[in-house]
Every structure is written in structure tokens, then in C-alpha cells.
Motif scaffolding. Structure first.
Motif, PDB file in Angstrom:
ATOM      1  N   GLN A 175       0.816  -1.204   0.000  1.00 30.74           N
ATOM      2  CA  GLN A 175       0.000   0.000   0.000  1.00 30.74           C
ATOM      3  C   GLN A 175       0.856   1.263   0.000  1.00 30.74           C
ATOM      4  N   ARG A 176       1.857   1.277   0.886  1.00 31.66           N
ATOM      5  CA  ARG A 176       2.671   2.482   1.037  1.00 31.66           C
ATOM      6  C   ARG A 176       4.118   2.221   0.650  1.00 31.66           C
ATOM      7  N   ASP A 177       4.724   3.230   0.021  1.00 36.80           N
ATOM      8  CA  ASP A 177       6.145   3.149  -0.296  1.00 36.80           C
ATOM      9  C   ASP A 177       6.965   3.391   0.963  1.00 36.80           C
ATOM     10  N   GLY A 178       8.136   2.757   1.026  1.00 39.47           N
ATOM     11  CA  GLY A 178       9.018   2.913   2.166  1.00 39.47           C
ATOM     12  C   GLY A 178      10.372   3.462   1.762  1.00 39.47           C
ATOM     13  N   THR A 179      11.427   2.890   2.312  1.00 44.32           N
ATOM     14  CA  THR A 179      12.777   3.366   2.047  1.00 44.32           C
ATOM     15  C   THR A 179      13.229   2.948   0.644  1.00 44.32           C
ATOM     16  N   VAL A 180      14.282   3.606   0.184  1.00 41.40           N
ATOM     17  CA  VAL A 180      14.828   3.358  -1.154  1.00 41.40           C
ATOM     18  C   VAL A 180      16.217   2.757  -1.001  1.00 41.40           C
ATOM     19  N   SER A 181      16.510   1.739  -1.802  1.00 47.72           N
ATOM     20  CA  SER A 181      17.821   1.101  -1.744  1.00 47.72           C
ATOM     21  C   SER A 181      18.905   2.067  -2.218  1.00 47.72           C
ATOM     22  N   LYS A 182      20.140   1.766  -1.848  1.00 52.06           N
ATOM     23  CA  LYS A 182      21.281   2.620  -2.175  1.00 52.06           C
ATOM     24  C   LYS A 182      22.205   1.932  -3.180  1.00 52.06           C
ATOM     25  N   ILE A 183      22.822   2.719  -4.026  1.00 53.80           N
ATOM     26  CA  ILE A 183      23.851   2.246  -4.945  1.00 53.80           C
ATOM     27  C   ILE A 183      25.103   3.066  -4.673  1.00 53.80           C
ATOM     28  N   HIS A 184      26.149   2.416  -4.197  1.00 55.30           N
ATOM     29  CA  HIS A 184      27.352   3.129  -3.775  1.00 55.30           C
ATOM     30  C   HIS A 184      28.482   3.048  -4.796  1.00 55.30           C
ATOM     31  N   ARG A 185      28.397   2.123  -5.745  1.00 52.75           N
ATOM     32  CA  ARG A 185      29.410   2.011  -6.796  1.00 52.75           C
ATOM     33  C   ARG A 185      28.708   1.965  -8.139  1.00 52.75           C
ATOM     34  N   GLU A 186      29.383   2.480  -9.172  1.00 52.13           N
ATOM     35  CA  GLU A 186      28.750   2.559 -10.485  1.00 52.13           C
ATOM     36  C   GLU A 186      28.504   1.173 -11.078  1.00 52.13           C
ATOM     37  N   THR A 187      29.447   0.255 -10.857  1.00 48.74           N
ATOM     38  CA  THR A 187      29.287  -1.096 -11.365  1.00 48.74           C
ATOM     39  C   THR A 187      29.507  -2.101 -10.246  1.00 48.74           C
ATOM     40  N   LEU A 188      28.952  -3.298 -10.409  1.00 50.37           N
ATOM     41  CA  LEU A 188      29.090  -4.338  -9.402  1.00 50.37           C
ATOM     42  C   LEU A 188      30.506  -4.894  -9.388  1.00 50.37           C
ATOM     43  N   ASP A 189      30.996  -5.239  -8.189  1.00 49.39           N
ATOM     44  CA  ASP A 189      32.233  -6.002  -8.062  1.00 49.39           C
ATOM     45  C   ASP A 189      32.024  -7.084  -7.018  1.00 49.39           C
ATOM     46  N   ILE A 190      32.882  -8.089  -7.030  1.00 51.16           N
ATOM     47  CA  ILE A 190      32.692  -9.235  -6.144  1.00 51.16           C
ATOM     48  C   ILE A 190      32.837  -8.862  -4.665  1.00 51.16           C
ATOM     49  N   PRO A 191      33.825  -8.055  -4.249  1.00 50.50           N
ATOM     50  CA  PRO A 191      33.896  -7.688  -2.829  1.00 50.50           C
ATOM     51  C   PRO A 191      32.606  -7.055  -2.310  1.00 50.50           C
ATOM     52  N   THR A 192      31.983  -6.196  -3.115  1.00 51.67           N
ATOM     53  CA  THR A 192      30.707  -5.608  -2.701  1.00 51.67           C
ATOM     54  C   THR A 192      29.640  -6.680  -2.545  1.00 51.67           C
ATOM     55  N   LEU A 193      29.559  -7.583  -3.507  1.00 51.44           N
ATOM     56  CA  LEU A 193      28.533  -8.628  -3.484  1.00 51.44           C
ATOM     57  C   LEU A 193      28.748  -9.605  -2.336  1.00 51.44           C
ATOM     58  N   MET A 194      29.969  -9.764  -1.862  1.00 49.41           N
ATOM     59  CA  MET A 194      30.229 -10.644  -0.727  1.00 49.41           C
ATOM     60  C   MET A 194      29.698 -10.045   0.573  1.00 49.41           C
ATOM     61  N   GLY A 195      29.512  -8.726   0.593  1.00 49.56           N
ATOM     62  CA  GLY A 195      28.983  -8.081   1.788  1.00 49.56           C
ATOM     63  C   GLY A 195      27.494  -7.818   1.711  1.00 49.56           C
ATOM     64  N   GLU A 196      27.041  -7.306   0.581  1.00 51.13           N
ATOM     65  CA  GLU A 196      25.622  -6.983   0.419  1.00 51.13           C
ATOM     66  C   GLU A 196      25.240  -7.057  -1.043  1.00 51.13           C
ATOM     67  N   ASN A 197      23.958  -7.008  -1.291  1.00 49.19           N
ATOM     68  CA  ASN A 197      23.451  -7.136  -2.650  1.00 49.19           C
ATOM     69  C   ASN A 197      22.691  -5.873  -3.031  1.00 49.19           C
ATOM     70  N   PRO A 198      23.348  -4.910  -3.689  1.00 47.74           N
ATOM     71  CA  PRO A 198      22.657  -3.667  -4.044  1.00 47.74           C
ATOM     72  C   PRO A 198      21.560  -3.861  -5.079  1.00 47.74           C
ATOM     73  N   VAL A 199      21.544  -5.005  -5.780  1.00 42.26           N
ATOM     74  CA  VAL A 199      20.469  -5.259  -6.740  1.00 42.26           C
ATOM     75  C   VAL A 199      19.161  -5.546  -6.004  1.00 42.26           C
ATOM     76  N   CYS A 200      19.253  -6.155  -4.831  1.00 43.43           N
ATOM     77  CA  CYS A 200      18.126  -6.406  -3.915  1.00 43.43           C
ATOM     78  C   CYS A 200      17.192  -7.521  -4.354  1.00 43.43           C
ATOM     79  N   THR A 201      16.806  -7.557  -5.604  1.00 41.78           N
ATOM     80  CA  THR A 201      15.803  -8.505  -6.078  1.00 41.78           C
ATOM     81  C   THR A 201      15.994  -8.771  -7.563  1.00 41.78           C
ATOM     82  N   MET A 202      15.646  -9.971  -8.005  1.00 41.92           N
ATOM     83  CA  MET A 202      15.729 -10.284  -9.430  1.00 41.92           C
ATOM     84  C   MET A 202      14.820  -9.380 -10.253  1.00 41.92           C
TER      85      MET A 202
END
Length: 305
Positions: free
Chosen positions: A125-152
Motif C-alpha cells: 500500500q505504502r512506499d518505504g525506504t529506497v535502496s542505495k547504490i554506492h558504486r557505479e558497477t558491481l564487483d565481487i567484494p561488494t557482493l560478498m557483503g551486500e546485494n545492491p540489486v536487492c531482487t531479481m
């Protein structure tokens, strides 16, 4: 030829599928097809999908063997006709300009294999928080900590890239998207992050609560894939990942003690990792500490928005 093929895996999604398909029909760019893969539903999913398909020839309904969402996505991708394959879960929504934006990005940046945007969390029903993108492109170290894509629902890839990959791991139910991303990046593919909201991601607190242990088990597979490309985890990385899970637990209005447990584990595992993003570390830890003391309505108002 169709430009964008949208693969939608479904299992007992009759309650939300019509909203998802309506969000596709509301797209400003009309050059798309939707491949609805019914993965053995026992509710009205197939009837809902068939009703839309009867009225809109861009929507196709296929049956799958009930082997889970990864198998359904892989099967749908093999049936895609577009040169861009995008994924959408049967309970999420696309903003009206997403198809047009995907075509614009892929046409203007031939070096990229895929892209994703930001998502806004919403409870139906209601919108909430917005995900963050901290790097322009994905790298493996980032993906090992968190998933900025969030969902397929937030990922789009060139069809040639999908066809040359092994697809999603059919044996994984959790973190299968993360493992797929690690593999793609490890193979040298560039996946671009767009700092704009393109998807509404429906929150599911019971899913997170019930599956934290299963997510931890599947994470080991993600780390094993990362290790094949020369990246190994440690306390710093684990603390970043626990901070990510704690933040997700708060966002989706999960059990507050679960968020607290994740927060305390993260800080104890590696203070340096937890506070590697100082402001985020302080805010998430503070939220996990006070969340158990708050009424649910107040927690939802503060953390889910």
C-alpha cells in the motif's frame, strides 16, 4: 523483434500477479513481451495469467515442472525473443518508464552486460525506504557483503549474456540471485547501477524471519563461487553482510529481536567492518537496539519508510 523480454516466475501468486502484469501494461514503451512461468501453482495463478494473455498478445503463459523459481527463470529465459532479458517477480511492480529506460541504457552503453536500478520497498500500500547504490558497477567484494540489486525484479541482462551463462543455480532457493551475479562479474561482465528507482519491491517479513538460517547456508555457496575468482571472505566482510541483513530485517518489519541479534553479531564479528560506512553503521546499530522497545506501529513508521 521484441526488445525486452520479461520473465515472471509464479507459484501461488494469484493475489498479486494482476498488479504486477498491470504495471507492465502501464509501461510508456510498448515493445516488450512478458513470459509468465507457472511453476505448479495450486491457486488461481494460471487463470489470472491466462486472462491477461487472452486480452494482451504480448503476454505468454507457460507451465514448468515445479522445480523452483531459479528453474522457472531459466526456462523462461530460453523462451525469450527479446535482445534484453529482464526479470520480475510476481508480487513486485515496475515503474512506468522502466522498459524505456532499459532500452535507452543498453543502446547507449554497448560495453555493459546488464544493469539494475534502485528499488523502493513497499508493503502493498505504502512506499518505504529506497535502496542505495554506492558504486557505479558491481564487483565481487561488494557482493560478498551486500546485494545492491536487492531482487531479481531489478536485474536486466543482454540475452547473449544469459545464453552464454549457466543461468541461475537450480539447487539454490536463497541467494541464488547473488551467486548468479558473482558468477557474471567474475567472468568479466560489466553490470551497471542506475541511481534511479525503477521497481517497487514488496516486503515479506515472514520470509526473512523464517529463512535467515537457510540464507546463511546458501551464502556459503556464494562465498565458494567468489573464491573461484580469487575472493575470500573474512570477519570484515561478514560484518558488512550482517549489517546488510539487519537493515533488511528492519526495512521489512521483521521480528525486532532478529534485527538485534544480527546487529550484535555484526559488531562483535568486526567493528571495523560494521562501521566501514560510519553513518550507516551507527544508524543501523542504534535502530536494532531500540527496535525491541517500540510498539510495532512505531517501528514500521520509522524503519519501513
Amino acid at each position: 523483434m521484441v526488445r525486452v523480454s520479461i520473465v515472471i516466475p509464479c507459484f501461488n501468486a494469484g493475489r498479486t500477479l494482476s498488479q504486477t502484469l498491470a504495471s507492465l501494461q502501464a509501461q510508456s514503451h510498448l515493445d516488450w513481451e512478458a513470459i509468465v512461468v507457472d511453476d505448479g501453482s495450486t491457486d488461481c495463478t494460471r487463470l489470472v495469467a491466462a486472462g491477461f494473455a487472452q486480452e494482451d498478445e504480448r503476454i505468454r503463459v507457460l507451465g514448468n515442472s515445479g522445480n523452483g523459481p531459479s528453474d522457472a527463470r531459466n526456462f523462461g529465459a530460453t523462451c525469450a525473443r527479446g535482445d534484453i532479458i529482464a526479470y520480475c517477480d510476481a508480487d513486485d511492480l515496475w515503474l512506468p518508464h522502466k522498459v524505456a529506460r532499459l532500452i535507452e541504457v543498453f543502446d547507449s552503453q554497448p560495453q555493459i552486460a546488464g544493469c539494475f536500478g534502485q528499488v523502493v520497498f513497499f508493503d502493498g500500500q505504502r512506499d518505504g525506504t529506497v535502496s542505495k547504490i554506492h558504486r557505479e558497477t558491481l564487483d565481487i567484494p561488494t557482493l560478498m557483503g551486500e546485494n545492491p540489486v536487492c531482487t531479481m525484479s531489478n536485474l536486466a541482462l543482454r540475452r547473449a549474456v544469459v545464453q552464454s551463462s549457466e543461468g541461475l543455480d537450480n539447487h539454490m532457493v536463497h541467494n541464488e540471485d547473488l551467486e548468479f551475479l558473482v558468477r557474471l562479474v567474475g567472468q568479466g561482465h560489466v553490470i551497471l547501477g542506475l541511481r534511479e528507482v525503477l521497481v517497487k519491491y514488496r516486503t515479506n517479513p515472514t520470509g526473512l524471519s523464517a529463512n535467515v538460517r537457510a540464507m546463511a547456508q546458501s551464502r556459503r555457496r556464494v562465498l565458494a563461487t567468489a573464491a573461484k575468482y580469487g575472493h575470500r571472505s573474512g570477519p570484515f566482510c561478514e560484518a558488512v553482510h550482517l549489517r546488510y541483513l539487519a537493515r533488511r530485517a528492519l526495512r521489512v518489519d521483521g521480528p525486532p529481536l532478529q534485527a538485534l541479534s544480527l546487529g550484535l553479531r555484526g559488531v562483535c564479528t568486526s567493528p571495523a567492518g560494521w562501521f566501514s560506512a560510519p553513518q550507516r553503521g551507527v544508524l543501523v546499530l542504534g535502530a536494532t537496539l531500540i527496535a525491541p522497545l517500540m510498539p510495532r506501529a512505531l517501528r514500521h513508521a520509522l524503519f519501513s519508510r
